[in-house]
Design a protein around this motif. Sequence first.
Motif, PDB file in Angstrom:
ATOM      1  N   TYR A 130     -60.277  83.191  31.771  1.00 26.60           N
ATOM      2  CA  TYR A 130     -58.983  82.690  31.895  1.00 26.60           C
ATOM      3  C   TYR A 130     -58.049  82.976  33.174  1.00 26.60           C
ATOM      4  CZ  TYR A 130     -53.777  82.571  30.584  1.00 26.60           C
ATOM      5  OH  TYR A 130     -52.691  82.422  30.587  1.00 26.60           O
ATOM      6  N   ALA A 131     -58.269  84.059  33.703  1.00 22.98           N
ATOM      7  CA  ALA A 131     -57.456  84.417  34.929  1.00 22.98           C
ATOM      8  C   ALA A 131     -58.120  83.546  36.133  1.00 22.98           C
ATOM      9  CB  ALA A 131     -57.762  85.739  35.198  1.00 22.98           C
ATOM     10  N   PHE A 132     -59.443  83.207  36.111  1.00 21.89           N
ATOM     11  CA  PHE A 132     -60.156  82.419  37.068  1.00 21.89           C
ATOM     12  C   PHE A 132     -59.561  81.004  36.968  1.00 21.89           C
ATOM     13  CE2 PHE A 132     -63.761  79.969  38.702  1.00 21.89           C
ATOM     14  CZ  PHE A 132     -63.626  80.333  40.188  1.00 21.89           C
ATOM     15  N   LEU A 133     -59.549  80.318  35.519  1.00 20.33           N
ATOM     16  CA  LEU A 133     -59.031  79.039  35.560  1.00 20.33           C
ATOM     17  C   LEU A 133     -57.447  78.918  36.168  1.00 20.33           C
ATOM     18  CD1 LEU A 133     -60.318  78.311  32.048  1.00 20.33           C
ATOM     19  CD2 LEU A 133     -60.922  77.346  34.167  1.00 20.33           C
ATOM     20  N   LEU A 134     -56.584  80.119  35.704  1.00 15.74           N
ATOM     21  CA  LEU A 134     -55.103  80.112  36.384  1.00 15.74           C
ATOM     22  C   LEU A 134     -55.174  79.978  37.760  1.00 15.74           C
ATOM     23  CD1 LEU A 134     -53.393  82.952  34.124  1.00 15.74           C
ATOM     24  CD2 LEU A 134     -52.960  80.119  34.343  1.00 15.74           C
ATOM     25  N   LYS A 135     -56.270  80.837  38.440  1.00 23.12           N
ATOM     26  CA  LYS A 135     -56.216  80.911  39.976  1.00 23.12           C
ATOM     27  C   LYS A 135     -56.793  79.498  40.548  1.00 23.12           C
ATOM     28  CE  LYS A 135     -58.985  82.999  43.836  1.00 23.12           C
ATOM     29  NZ  LYS A 135     -57.607  83.643  44.414  1.00 23.12           N
ATOM     30  N   LEU A 136     -57.368  78.671  39.750  1.00 20.72           N
ATOM     31  CA  LEU A 136     -57.853  77.287  40.145  1.00 20.72           C
ATOM     32  C   LEU A 136     -56.654  76.245  39.775  1.00 20.72           C
ATOM     33  CD1 LEU A 136     -61.530  77.156  39.218  1.00 20.72           C
ATOM     34  CD2 LEU A 136     -60.649  77.695  41.512  1.00 20.72           C
ATOM     35  N   GLY A 137     -55.808  76.815  38.840  1.00 17.18           N
ATOM     36  CA  GLY A 137     -54.981  75.707  38.304  1.00 17.18           C
ATOM     37  C   GLY A 137     -55.834  74.637  37.711  1.00 17.18           C
ATOM     38  N   SER A 138     -56.566  74.959  36.950  1.00 13.54           N
ATOM     39  CA  SER A 138     -57.497  74.024  36.366  1.00 13.54           C
ATOM     40  C   SER A 138     -57.426  74.080  34.725  1.00 13.54           C
ATOM     41  CB  SER A 138     -58.931  74.207  36.691  1.00 13.54           C
ATOM     42  OG  SER A 138     -59.181  74.038  37.985  1.00 13.54           O
ATOM     43  N   ILE A 139     -56.670  74.762  34.068  1.00 13.72           N
ATOM     44  CA  ILE A 139     -56.635  75.015  32.470  1.00 13.72           C
ATOM     45  C   ILE A 139     -56.358  73.649  32.073  1.00 13.72           C
ATOM     46  CG2 ILE A 139     -55.551  75.370  30.726  1.00 13.72           C
ATOM     47  CD1 ILE A 139     -55.075  78.457  31.957  1.00 13.72           C
ATOM     48  N   ASP A 140     -55.351  72.824  32.405  1.00 13.75           N
ATOM     49  CA  ASP A 140     -55.324  71.394  31.930  1.00 13.75           C
ATOM     50  C   ASP A 140     -56.205  70.348  32.154  1.00 13.75           C
ATOM     51  OD1 ASP A 140     -52.737  72.472  30.837  1.00 13.75           O
ATOM     52  OD2 ASP A 140     -51.575  71.714  32.461  1.00 13.75           O
ATOM     53  N   ASP A 141     -57.034  70.643  33.038  1.00 15.85           N
ATOM     54  CA  ASP A 141     -57.984  69.704  33.636  1.00 15.85           C
ATOM     55  C   ASP A 141     -59.293  69.673  32.563  1.00 15.85           C
ATOM     56  OD1 ASP A 141     -56.547  68.926  35.854  1.00 15.85           O
ATOM     57  OD2 ASP A 141     -57.663  70.383  37.091  1.00 15.85           O
ATOM     58  N   TYR A 142     -59.402  70.745  31.944  1.00 18.23           N
ATOM     59  CA  TYR A 142     -60.676  70.960  31.081  1.00 18.23           C
ATOM     60  C   TYR A 142     -60.181  71.327  29.662  1.00 18.23           C
ATOM     61  CZ  TYR A 142     -62.644  71.262  35.859  1.00 18.23           C
ATOM     62  OH  TYR A 142     -63.234  70.858  36.987  1.00 18.23           O
ATOM     63  N   TYR A 143     -59.195  71.763  29.484  1.00 19.28           N
ATOM     64  CA  TYR A 143     -58.576  72.250  28.014  1.00 19.28           C
ATOM     65  C   TYR A 143     -57.548  71.677  27.517  1.00 19.28           C
ATOM     66  CZ  TYR A 143     -62.176  75.926  28.487  1.00 19.28           C
ATOM     67  OH  TYR A 143     -63.355  76.408  28.874  1.00 19.28           O
ATOM     68  N   HIS A 144     -57.751  71.328  25.952  1.00 15.89           N
ATOM     69  CA  HIS A 144     -56.455  70.778  25.308  1.00 15.89           C
ATOM     70  C   HIS A 144     -56.161  71.837  24.124  1.00 15.89           C
ATOM     71  CE1 HIS A 144     -54.507  67.769  22.660  1.00 15.89           C
ATOM     72  NE2 HIS A 144     -54.552  67.172  23.634  1.00 15.89           N
ATOM     73  N   ALA A 145     -54.734  71.906  24.105  1.00 20.75           N
ATOM     74  CA  ALA A 145     -54.269  72.882  23.130  1.00 20.75           C
ATOM     75  C   ALA A 145     -54.323  72.254  21.788  1.00 20.75           C
ATOM     76  CB  ALA A 145     -52.654  73.073  23.540  1.00 20.75           C
ATOM     77  N   SER A 146     -54.863  72.860  20.829  1.00 15.59           N
ATOM     78  CA  SER A 146     -55.171  72.441  19.727  1.00 15.59           C
ATOM     79  C   SER A 146     -55.342  73.713  18.527  1.00 15.59           C
ATOM     80  CB  SER A 146     -56.453  71.808  19.476  1.00 15.59           C
ATOM     81  OG  SER A 146     -56.591  70.736  20.598  1.00 15.59           O
ATOM     82  N   PRO A 147     -54.959  73.159  17.424  1.00 16.26           N
ATOM     83  CA  PRO A 147     -55.021  74.383  16.219  1.00 16.26           C
ATOM     84  C   PRO A 147     -56.473  75.031  16.524  1.00 16.26           C
ATOM     85  CG  PRO A 147     -54.189  72.256  15.392  1.00 16.26           C
ATOM     86  CD  PRO A 147     -54.663  71.867  16.947  1.00 16.26           C
TER      87      PRO A 147
END
Length: 295
Positions: free
Chosen positions: A207-224
């Motif tokens: 998770y920290a690495f994704l934050l560093k890259l700024g890539s969370i929204d590029d690969y993940y979708h918030a869902s239940p």
Amino acid sequence: MSVEIHTITFDGDLRLFELQALSIDQLLDHSQITKYRIIINDQNEMHIRETISSFIDRYISVALRRKIEILSSSKYLTAGMDGWKDQQYLKLFSVADSVAKWVVVLDSKNHFVKHTTINDFFQSNKAKTYFCDPPTSQLPWLHKSLAFFHVSNFQLLTMPTVTPYTMKPSLVRLMINAIRTDPRIHDKQNIFSSPSLEGVSEFFLYYAFLLKLGSIDDYYHASPRLCETLYTVWPQDRGIVKRYLSAVASGEYHVFGLHRKRLPQLSADERQMISNIWKVLRLPLPASYYLEFTK
């Protein structure tokens, strides 16, 4: 889209692993996965391998058998004194060692409880995840993971630290390479022995690495959430446990997580509710077999 399932097991989790394998065979459309990798994290590896292989040959369909790969943890690391910590690192190394686009990481405690397709793990070509307020007990892991990658843009809620967890192998390889080439890492072959990584956790580090890259929204979708879990000590309130089990029984979740150390704590009513949940599966042995705690 190529997707693999990776799981890690050991002697104490074998019965729950059997439940997982049965659920993947019977409830998951495994025509959509390219591999089901089982990693044995136990010093008594040969016995575990023989037990798993015998079970698979006897109870698992040929179609899924063709996709099963059984590996020793020694492929990725030298076992240490802390099997729980080794298991965290194994997840990262196993995912990195995948040619698939995505890997759904499971623990043995996870099993499917309703008919599921791989598409249930994705939305708009992004992996489903959820964001939560991490428990106080996990905050040291989070802070140390964020600190390693010098991340300061943490916004209170985090991606989960529990399975099932859908990870992107190319990103995990990039992360491991970033760790291995970091000047603070002196043992390049045994990177997680470094004091600079002491106290991190595998999913918080990712998770920290994704934050560093700024890539969370590029690969993940918030869902239940796709899974409900009874952990070793949470929840303790019987009313909450009943509510959780009722939600699983009603089909609200695709996956149920049942920690083996929770088994001795279950009440008779809770054991019956779980047995009823498992009626969707064709179990070769009575539910009581899977509900028995083994050390």
